[in-house]
Design an enzyme around this catalytic site. Sequence first.
Site, PDB file in Angstrom:
ATOM      1  N   GLY A 189      -4.366   0.169   0.892  1.00  0.00           N
ATOM      2  CA  GLY A 189      -5.428   1.167   1.408  1.00  0.00           C
ATOM      3  C   GLY A 189      -5.063   2.629   1.724  1.00  0.00           C
ATOM      4  O   GLY A 189      -3.949   2.917   0.987  1.00  0.00           O
ATOM      5  N   VAL A 193      -5.519   4.132   7.686  1.00  0.00           N
ATOM      6  CA  VAL A 193      -5.507   2.828   8.330  1.00  0.00           C
ATOM      7  C   VAL A 193      -3.926   2.158   8.111  1.00  0.00           C
ATOM      8  O   VAL A 193      -3.589   1.537   8.852  1.00  0.00           O
ATOM      9  CB  VAL A 193      -6.515   1.939   7.308  1.00  0.00           C
ATOM     10  N   GLY A 194      -3.249   2.709   7.187  1.00  0.00           N
ATOM     11  CA  GLY A 194      -1.966   2.198   7.000  1.00  0.00           C
ATOM     12  C   GLY A 194      -0.997   2.575   8.414  1.00  0.00           C
ATOM     13  O   GLY A 194      -0.210   1.786   8.744  1.00  0.00           O
ATOM     14  N   GLU A 211       0.888  -0.283   0.425  1.00  0.00           N
ATOM     15  CA  GLU A 211       0.365   0.214  -0.931  1.00  0.00           C
ATOM     16  C   GLU A 211      -0.837   1.200  -0.608  1.00  0.00           C
ATOM     17  O   GLU A 211      -1.617   0.929  -0.392  1.00  0.00           O
ATOM     18  CB  GLU A 211      -0.033  -0.959  -1.753  1.00  0.00           C
ATOM     19  N   CYS A 245      -6.273   3.811  -7.430  1.00  0.00           N
ATOM     20  CA  CYS A 245      -5.184   4.816  -6.784  1.00  0.00           C
ATOM     21  C   CYS A 245      -4.144   5.239  -7.624  1.00  0.00           C
ATOM     22  O   CYS A 245      -3.694   6.060  -7.171  1.00  0.00           O
ATOM     23  CB  CYS A 245      -4.408   3.581  -5.980  1.00  0.00           C
TER      24      CYS A 245
HETATM   25  P1  NAD Z   1      -8.872   2.021   3.908  1.00  0.00           P
HETATM   26  O1  NAD Z   1      -7.558   2.294   4.463  1.00  0.00           O
HETATM   27  O2  NAD Z   1     -10.093   2.554   4.567  1.00  0.00           O
HETATM   28  O3  NAD Z   1      -9.187   0.311   4.205  1.00  0.00           O
HETATM   29  C1  NAD Z   1      -8.298  -0.680   3.595  1.00  0.00           C
HETATM   30  C2  NAD Z   1      -8.599  -2.045   4.407  1.00  0.00           C
HETATM   31  O4  NAD Z   1      -8.301  -1.716   5.921  1.00  0.00           O
HETATM   32  C3  NAD Z   1      -9.928  -2.490   4.679  1.00  0.00           C
HETATM   33  O5  NAD Z   1     -10.003  -3.712   4.312  1.00  0.00           O
HETATM   34  C4  NAD Z   1     -10.663  -2.512   5.848  1.00  0.00           C
HETATM   35  O6  NAD Z   1     -11.499  -3.344   6.306  1.00  0.00           O
HETATM   36  C5  NAD Z   1      -9.425  -2.074   6.862  1.00  0.00           C
HETATM   37  N1  NAD Z   1      -9.745  -1.138   7.919  1.00  0.00           N
HETATM   38  C6  NAD Z   1     -10.514   0.074   7.941  1.00  0.00           C
HETATM   39  N2  NAD Z   1     -10.378   0.605   8.868  1.00  0.00           N
HETATM   40  C7  NAD Z   1      -9.278  -0.007   9.773  1.00  0.00           C
HETATM   41  C8  NAD Z   1      -8.843  -0.010  11.184  1.00  0.00           C
HETATM   42  N3  NAD Z   1      -9.241   1.043  11.863  1.00  0.00           N
HETATM   43  N4  NAD Z   1      -8.244  -1.155  11.874  1.00  0.00           N
HETATM   44  C9  NAD Z   1      -8.019  -2.042  10.820  1.00  0.00           C
HETATM   45  N5  NAD Z   1      -8.245  -2.267   9.799  1.00  0.00           N
HETATM   46  C10 NAD Z   1      -9.285  -1.314   9.260  1.00  0.00           C
HETATM   47  O7  NAD Z   1      -8.871   1.881   2.267  1.00  0.00           O
HETATM   48  P2  NAD Z   1      -9.895   1.786   1.048  1.00  0.00           P
HETATM   49  O8  NAD Z   1     -10.959   3.185   1.461  1.00  0.00           O
HETATM   50  O9  NAD Z   1     -10.497   0.432   1.266  1.00  0.00           O
HETATM   51  O10 NAD Z   1      -9.109   2.351  -0.280  1.00  0.00           O
HETATM   52  C11 NAD Z   1      -8.928   3.505  -0.612  1.00  0.00           C
HETATM   53  C12 NAD Z   1      -7.422   3.803  -0.491  1.00  0.00           C
HETATM   54  O11 NAD Z   1      -6.605   2.991  -0.882  1.00  0.00           O
HETATM   55  C13 NAD Z   1      -7.113   5.175  -1.163  1.00  0.00           C
HETATM   56  O12 NAD Z   1      -6.462   5.890  -0.415  1.00  0.00           O
HETATM   57  C14 NAD Z   1      -6.187   4.394  -2.390  1.00  0.00           C
HETATM   58  O13 NAD Z   1      -5.355   5.323  -3.155  1.00  0.00           O
HETATM   59  C15 NAD Z   1      -5.759   3.126  -1.929  1.00  0.00           C
HETATM   60  N6  NAD Z   1      -5.215   2.245  -2.631  1.00  0.00           N
HETATM   61  C16 NAD Z   1      -3.914   2.017  -2.837  1.00  0.00           C
HETATM   62  C17 NAD Z   1      -3.586   1.147  -3.752  1.00  0.00           C
HETATM   63  C18 NAD Z   1      -2.158   0.535  -4.166  1.00  0.00           C
HETATM   64  O14 NAD Z   1      -1.783  -0.270  -4.806  1.00  0.00           O
HETATM   65  N7  NAD Z   1      -1.360   1.389  -3.904  1.00  0.00           N
HETATM   66  C19 NAD Z   1      -4.544   0.300  -4.494  1.00  0.00           C
HETATM   67  C20 NAD Z   1      -6.149   0.570  -4.150  1.00  0.00           C
HETATM   68  C21 NAD Z   1      -6.265   1.441  -3.337  1.00  0.00           C
END
Ligand code: NAD
Length: 464
Positions: A189, A193-194, A211, A245
Site C-alpha cells: 500500500g 499506512v505503511g 511493498e 505501483c
Molecule cells: P493504502 O495504503 O491506502 O491502503 C492499503 C491497505 O491498508 C488497505 O487494505 C486499507 O484497508 C488498509 N488501511 C488503510 N488505512 C489504514 C489505517 N489507518 N490503519 C490500518 N490499515 C489501513 O494503499 P492503497 O490506496 O490501497 O494503494 C495504493 C498505494 O499502494 C500506492 O502508493 C501504490 O504505489 C502502492 N502499491 C504498492 C505495490 C507494491 O507492490 N509495491 C503494489 C500496489 C500498490
Amino acid sequence: MATDIPRLVEDLRATFDRGATKPYAWRVTQLEAMQRLLVDNEELLADALAEDLGKHAVESWVTEIGFLGNEIEHLLRHLREWLRPRRVAIPLYLQPARARLVREPLGVVLVIAPWNYPLQLSLAPMAGALAAGNAVVLSPSEHAPATSRALAQLVPAYLDVAAVQVVEGGVPETTALLEQRWDHIFFTGGAAVGRVVLEAAARHLTPVTLELGGKSPTFVDEDADLQIAARRIVWSKFTNAGQTCVAPDYVLASRPVLDELKPLLAKAIRDFHSEDPAASETYGRIINDRHFERITGLIDADRVVAGGHSDAATRYIEPTIVDGVTAEDRVMQEEIFGPVLPLIEVAGVDEAIGFITARDKPLALYVFTGNEETKRRFLTGTSSGAIAFNLPMAHLAVPTLPFGGVGPSGMGSYHGEASLDVFSHTKPVLDAPTRPDLTAVVYPPFTALRRQLIQRIVAPRRRR
Ligand code: NAD
C-alpha cells in the site's frame, strides 16, 4: 465488528502450533487448491475485477489471474528443492562437525492488500506464506469490494480454513488486526499506512515487509527506438488506468526526443484504446471519487498535449500526456497513480541521473537505450527497487527476480524463492560429534603454546 479477531488469530496459532501447516504435502495441497480456485472461478474473478476497476478480462488475466497461476506454478515446481537443507562449509577447527541451513515457517502471518491489483496482491503473498508453511490471515482492500467479497467466499471454499482466513473490512478491521501479535506482517500500500503498520508491529517486535510505491522515472535516450519506447510506455502507464505501483510515473528526455516521442505516444494511445477511450472496453476506470478528484486535480490544462478529458459520473480519466512539466509542478509532488504522464525535459543522461538521485529511491526505474555505457551509468549511478532497460513493468512477472522496493519505496521483497525467504526463518544448524573433542584446543588454561596454536588455527591469516 462481525469477526472475533483475537479468537480467530488464536485458532490459527493453535493450528500452526499443532504442526498442521508444516508438512510439504500440506503446502502443496494448498498451492494446488489456489490454482484450482483461479481456474474454476476465472470468470467470476474477472467480473469482480471489472466491477471494481473496469478491467478488461484479458488485462485481468495477464496482470492478475494468469500472473498468479504462473507464480504458484513456479512455487510448486521448486518448493521441494528450496526446502532441502543446504549444507554449508565450516571452519577447520570445528570439524568434523557439520553445518546446514534449514528453512522453518514463521507462524501466523498477516497479509494486508491494496485495491489496485486486489487479487494479485492478496494471493501472491498468501501463496508465498503458505508455501513457506505458515498460517495466514488476509485482509483484502475495502476499496475493491467485489474482489474482496469474491476472496471471502472462495478462499474458505478451497483452502484449509483451520489455517487460512480472510477478514474483510476497512480501517477498523485492519486496526483490530494490527493489534494482534503476528509472526510477520506483509503490507502492500502507501507510505502513510505503511508507517501505521510499522508502528503497530513495533509493539510486538514483529518483522514487516512493506511493498510501497513512489514515482518511478522513465528515461528515454537519444538512441532509443522511439516507436517501441512509445508503445511500451503507453502500455505500462495506462494499464489499469495508471493505477499500478510500477507504472512509469513520468518521462525524462531531451527536448528533441520529447518532441519526437509525443506524437508516437498519442498514436499508441489511439492504437490501444481507440480514438475514444471512454467508449473502449480495453480501458479501465478510477477506483473511487476521492482518487478521481485527486488525479484530475493534478492535470494542468495548459500543458495537456494529449487526452485531458474526464467524466466524474463514470470516474473516467482519459489517458493524458502533459508536456513542459517542471519539478515544481503539483503533478511532481506526489505519486500520480493515475493515467497522467508528465514529460520533463533534461539535457541528457547526467541531468536525468541527477534528477532521479535528488528524489526518493523509486520502486522501479526504466531506461530506454541501446547503449551499454548508458545502461551501466544508470545501474551504478542510481538506486531503485528494480531497474529495467527498454521494458517497463514486466520485471514483476519474472518469478526468479525478487520484487520489492528500497528506502521509501519499501523494505523486503517477494515472488518465487524470495517469498520463501520472506516468510521463513533460515535456521542455522550446527551438528557436532562429541568425539574426537577437537574443540579442546580453545579450552583454558591458556599456556603460551596453546595461545599460539589457537591463533594459528582459529584465526588464520589470509595469504597475500
Ligand atoms: P493504502 O495504503 O491506502 O491502503 C492499503 C491497505 O491498508 C488497505 O487494505 C486499507 O484497508 C488498509 N488501511 C488503510 N488505512 C489504514 C489505517 N489507518 N490503519 C490500518 N490499515 C489501513 O494503499 P492503497 O490506496 O490501497 O494503494 C495504493 C498505494 O499502494 C500506492 O502508493 C501504490 O504505489 C502502492 N502499491 C504498492 C505495490 C507494491 O507492490 N509495491 C503494489 C500496489 C500498490
